[in-house]
Design an enzyme around this catalytic site. Sequence first.
Site, PDB file in Angstrom:
ATOM      1  N   SER A  66      14.554  15.166   2.123  1.00  0.00           N
ATOM      2  CA  SER A  66      15.588  14.206   2.498  1.00  0.00           C
ATOM      3  C   SER A  66      15.002  12.949   3.129  1.00  0.00           C
ATOM      4  O   SER A  66      14.046  13.021   3.916  1.00  0.00           O
ATOM      5  CB  SER A  66      16.563  14.844   3.485  1.00  0.00           C
ATOM      6  OG  SER A  66      17.561  13.913   3.852  1.00  0.00           O
ATOM      7  N   ARG A 104       0.829  -1.208   0.000  1.00  0.00           N
ATOM      8  CA  ARG A 104       0.000   0.000   0.000  1.00  0.00           C
ATOM      9  C   ARG A 104       0.862   1.255   0.000  1.00  0.00           C
ATOM     10  O   ARG A 104       0.487   2.272  -0.575  1.00  0.00           O
ATOM     11  CB  ARG A 104      -0.952  -0.006   1.209  1.00  0.00           C
ATOM     12  CG  ARG A 104      -1.992  -1.118   1.237  1.00  0.00           C
ATOM     13  CD  ARG A 104      -2.811  -1.234  -0.006  1.00  0.00           C
ATOM     14  NE  ARG A 104      -3.783  -2.333   0.050  1.00  0.00           N
ATOM     15  CZ  ARG A 104      -3.512  -3.602  -0.254  1.00  0.00           C
ATOM     16  NH1 ARG A 104      -2.302  -3.992  -0.618  1.00  0.00           N
ATOM     17  NH2 ARG A 104      -4.477  -4.508  -0.205  1.00  0.00           N
ATOM     18  N   GLU A 134       2.195   1.618  -3.449  1.00  0.00           N
ATOM     19  CA  GLU A 134       1.104   2.134  -4.280  1.00  0.00           C
ATOM     20  C   GLU A 134       0.926   3.641  -4.078  1.00  0.00           C
ATOM     21  O   GLU A 134       0.708   4.385  -5.035  1.00  0.00           O
ATOM     22  CB  GLU A 134      -0.190   1.404  -3.903  1.00  0.00           C
ATOM     23  CG  GLU A 134      -1.412   1.871  -4.663  1.00  0.00           C
ATOM     24  CD  GLU A 134      -2.632   1.049  -4.264  1.00  0.00           C
ATOM     25  OE1 GLU A 134      -2.539  -0.195  -4.307  1.00  0.00           O
ATOM     26  OE2 GLU A 134      -3.658   1.640  -3.897  1.00  0.00           O
TER      27      GLU A 134
END
Lengths: 149, 149, 149, 149, 149, 149, 149, 149, 149, 149
Positions: free
Chosen positions: I116, I90, I93
């Site tokens: 960063s 997830r 994604e």
Amino acid sequence: MISSREEVTKMILSAKVMKGIKWSQVTAATGLSKEWSTAACLGQMTLDKSQAEAVGRLFDLSDEAVAWLQIVPYKGSLPTAVPTDPLIYRWYEMVNVYGTTIKELIHEEFGDGIMSAIDFKMDIQRQADPNGDRVNVLLSGKYLPYKTY
Amino acid sequence: MISSREEVTKMILSAKVMKGIKWSQVTAATGLSKEWSTAACLGQMTLDKSQAEAVGRLFDLSDEAVAWLQIVPYKGSLPTAVPTDPLIYRWYEMVNVYGTTIKELIHEEFGDGIMSAIDFKMDIQRQADPNGDRVNVLLSGKYLPYKTY
Amino acid sequence: MISSREEVTKMILSAKVMKGIKWSQVTAATGLSKEWSTAACLGQMTLDKSQAEAVGRLFDLSDEAVAWLQIVPYKGSLPTAVPTDPLIYRWYEMVNVYGTTIKELIHEEFGDGIMSAIDFKMDIQRQADPNGDRVNVLLSGKYLPYKTY
Amino acid sequence: MISSREEVTKMILSAKVMKGIKWSQVTAATGLSKEWSTAACLGQMTLDKSQAEAVGRLFDLSDEAVAWLQIVPYKGSLPTAVPTDPLIYRWYEMVNVYGTTIKELIHEEFGDGIMSAIDFKMDIQRQADPNGDRVNVLLSGKYLPYKTY
Amino acid sequence: MISSREEVTKMILSAKVMKGIKWSQVTAATGLSKEWSTAACLGQMTLDKSQAEAVGRLFDLSDEAVAWLQIVPYKGSLPTAVPTDPLIYRWYEMVNVYGTTIKELIHEEFGDGIMSAIDFKMDIQRQADPNGDRVNVLLSGKYLPYKTY
Amino acid sequence: MISSREEVTKMILSAKVMKGIKWSQVTAATGLSKEWSTAACLGQMTLDKSQAEAVGRLFDLSDEAVAWLQIVPYKGSLPTAVPTDPLIYRWYEMVNVYGTTIKELIHEEFGDGIMSAIDFKMDIQRQADPNGDRVNVLLSGKYLPYKTY
Amino acid sequence: MISSREEVTKMILSAKVMKGIKWSQVTAATGLSKEWSTAACLGQMTLDKSQAEAVGRLFDLSDEAVAWLQIVPYKGSLPTAVPTDPLIYRWYEMVNVYGTTIKELIHEEFGDGIMSAIDFKMDIQRQADPNGDRVNVLLSGKYLPYKTY
Amino acid sequence: MISSREEVTKMILSAKVMKGIKWSQVTAATGLSKEWSTAACLGQMTLDKSQAEAVGRLFDLSDEAVAWLQIVPYKGSLPTAVPTDPLIYRWYEMVNVYGTTIKELIHEEFGDGIMSAIDFKMDIQRQADPNGDRVNVLLSGKYLPYKTY
Amino acid sequence: MISSREEVTKMILSAKVMKGIKWSQVTAATGLSKEWSTAACLGQMTLDKSQAEAVGRLFDLSDEAVAWLQIVPYKGSLPTAVPTDPLIYRWYEMVNVYGTTIKELIHEEFGDGIMSAIDFKMDIQRQADPNGDRVNVLLSGKYLPYKTY
Amino acid sequence: MISSREEVTKMILSAKVMKGIKWSQVTAATGLSKEWSTAACLGQMTLDKSQAEAVGRLFDLSDEAVAWLQIVPYKGSLPTAVPTDPLIYRWYEMVNVYGTTIKELIHEEFGDGIMSAIDFKMDIQRQADPNGDRVNVLLSGKYLPYKTY
């Protein structure tokens, strides 16, 4: 029975942690640059007999391991084509972002050819800087021209 | 209609060949280093207004193209994860062969952290050498430490 | 507007079929070996001005295309990492099956180093043979040693 | 229990380092070319009974290992599709850069077909050269034509 | 301007649908097997002049397209290494599941060598069967032995 | 403790070399075709109790191994998506070069559907030929139509 | 000139948005299930003449496009091996997480064989649920056994 | 010492073959569906204490293994991105061929969102059929909408 | 002999299950955030001497393992480039779907540069919610600008 | 004719540069968060009619393009599985380095389940900091538990 250089690299890494050895000590033992001697210990370069024996004494390696250090290794130190480690990835990124720039500028200066990765030297230095110290790296590779034939 | 920075890069490359422009001329026009200004023309860096206009005049670009030069590009200049071009491959090889060495030596000197590829400079120089001229490259990146939190 | 060497390669291939030109004619026009001049036409080598003009006359190329032939190309002639074409695959197979053998024998003879693919020549010849003619290929590359530093 | 040829290759490599054996000694023991007998020891070719026994005596292998040397191996000597080792990579690069050239020239001379990698010979030689010795490799493969049916 | 054989394949496929041509008609026109002549139309084989002209008449191709049919193509008909099309995948699966079996049985019968994919014929037939018709395919490839040298 | 069918395959391969067993002996023991019984021994098919016991007796396997032979295996016999072994690669090449041809001809004859790789038989035969013996392979798969719903 | 089914899919998708057509209208036009007729419009199934004409009328396609709908397509609807779209990925995840479970349970019930993806039906339904409606999907595939031969 | 759930999966698979245990027995022991409890044994789901102990008794696992069954595993049961096993591949093929169809139909019914693979149930049943029994699978996943924010 | 940090990670995971240790206990022992100390135990961060000893006492590690915890590890915690585990996927994604959005918004606010991942903090919290609790994650990374040079 | 959402994304990007539009203006036009509305413009989310029309007015899009904005797109905004752009790569790196940590901590707090990427919100903010401003990102996803069934 040792059947690959990679096993010797593991022995060196294990001994290094156990004994608290520094790469600078390896440099002192071999009398070579820290870059080259570290690469050799990590399985990328070939040591001659006296260098291998010095490394063997430092890490307390068997004669068989010392023999392997004198054999040309199958090179390549990274487990994946795109490295996952952040420090090493930054170098891959540099090649990816600046790759075509490096190519254009070397060709503009030298014509068609390459910068050798064999007749090659690397020197890594710390540069003090009030905005945060810097890692300075000098790469020097012989220019090799393509010629017509 | 221009819908990606890559199209502008192609316009620049096309004009460069047609007009016989050198990267050193781009450097003169922008007043920046040859490395940075070449990377910008190749779609890797963002120009400010006056830099973009200077590049636009040199390569005879449209206003739309000049506008695109001021937009942050999607970076990455290589068509494959492992580059096929021999000059660029030698750099990939250097990262592959020396990657763990670079990691070990920077960590020994600085502790856990990275050499920045953002706060970063590159300087490519020709070094005359009787055994064949060399390409010398100085890479300078700020050391960025991992801290605990 | 031409924006990559690949477009010039396509123009040459198209003209070659239309005009029925042979690679041996390209060799005659450039005065170079058939291997080198074919590679140049296929977008892998850089021609000088007179060579590019000779190729341009033969294939009836525009001045812009002739200018591109003098620009160092992004090399790599294959669309996939493992080639699908049977003739080219057999070479990949040779490297895959004999790769470690080649490595061992060159290292046994020369020590640690490589056979250059830059200072390199290739000569492809037909050898008549009653059991079926053979393709003989002579590859000649300068040995480049790794040195300590 | 030995369950793959790869294990026998590892035994040979291990014994080779321990005993300091040269590939030329393997050639002498088998009476075959250095290229073929090295490839066999590295798990790429099938030895007959007397050849296998000669190799077994040289490397002090068990009867089981000698039996495995007479079994056709699953071929392919490289751990990745694109080899990371610099020496072997140069050969991959040669196929990548010159692949379409080799294809064009063989087809121009012979028509549609391939250069066999099975009915194939390789001979690796050192050529002395004042500019640096060269590795010369002669590849000879039978031409196999596609025919209509 | 046609710059690749793939464009000719697209012209043939387009004309085939528009004109409702069957592969069996191509076979009749060329006088060759349906397998070979279909493969040629799909960009995998090289036609001679009269075959190319027959195909050109059938699909109403330009002279330039007919010229391209006589050029040896870059072979490989699939867009991905593992085919997504279910019919073609079943063949890939067959190679994947039975691959080592095929290898073992050919080696047991013939020794070390291969079944040629160049000196090769394929014949696809329908076999009526009360449990559902079957596709029968006869593959015939010359055995090519590895020899020592 | 055996935890995968792959371990049983290794035991069979090891015993086969040690005892010098031929695949034809396995065929005799199981009473099945050489193709199916070899595939089963190589971990691709499921044996029933009596077949498994026959194989177990031949290769001197433990009861646990014999039990595993009766478990449906996770199929797929090749270590890489594109096989590196030259014999098996030729089959992959055949699918790659002829894939779209096979698809077109089966669809022209049968309509939309596939040739089953499950209701499938393979028969590998040697055909004597004065130009060199041939490997003939008959593949027979049930045609399975896509239907509307 | 249309040279691939993919172009027809794009025409359908374009017309669908412009005209605001629903897939349920396609279902009504063809008289087939919504799953099958949507798959056909998306380039995965083959329509017969009257189905293709109905689709053609709905989306206002040319005769050439209608002809292409009757040609068996090269199947596979996803641009990458692992789908990036979240809805489709969830199905890939289901195969990845439950793959070995599905395999075990089908084999326990049926023995060695597969669930056909050709003699196959899919029915997608909405199920009202106070905790949030559910997508219910019924997959039905013929069991195809491996048999010995 | 057990250091990953995968080791426990291997222990279960080994014991299952040795003892001839059926998945239906696991179902009886845990009181859960056969799909969920099989997935748990194969390392994809997390058992609570009493479920883990029931599984442990059935397969005669150590306390350490039983503890691991209660730890959330790193999920994913397939060794390659595209599965090689024919039964599991058919499911991958279904996602590949029908993927865009599933997406279109769920979106047409529900709007933008997904079918959950977490709030998800699977039920695999045998359906007797005179044309050959069928595997029927009911998948039920909660619809989860994307919302604006 | 321990030869990689990965072995220490396995020891920690094994001990964690055996002893029923919680990550919150590790946090208490080190006095650092739960995110950082968990990452360190999982082989991604470097502990100082007292932190390593605290971790060693908690998990009952050998001195050698404690020494390894103080060595900068080769980072990257996932076995595949695209993670198969649903929870971690997830996040992948999210990067895939929102990647270009994140890029556009950071550039609009800050100009060309990055957020960063080294000067970086992560805080994972549970937020009670009547519609189902939420996982809230705060990521904080220093903005690092590209500068011209 | 527009046949994919990607074309609309290109139109928006082109108009954005030409007109100098900011993402904050899109936010104002749609009345939604900057994250969601930017993602929608970049082809990842679905707009309703009035949102689409507002976006269409801002970027001067055709009615056809506005219609496409209301169609659920095929999601995934990155051209490669591992992103090459440095800003986006840092997020991939965060998932790679911290992936197993995130997994462990969410499971310790919530049990087996995931953090939803669908019922999900993202808020990107600038935090002034004397050591350099920071990018703060709040991710909020509903926890979705796996349940037994």
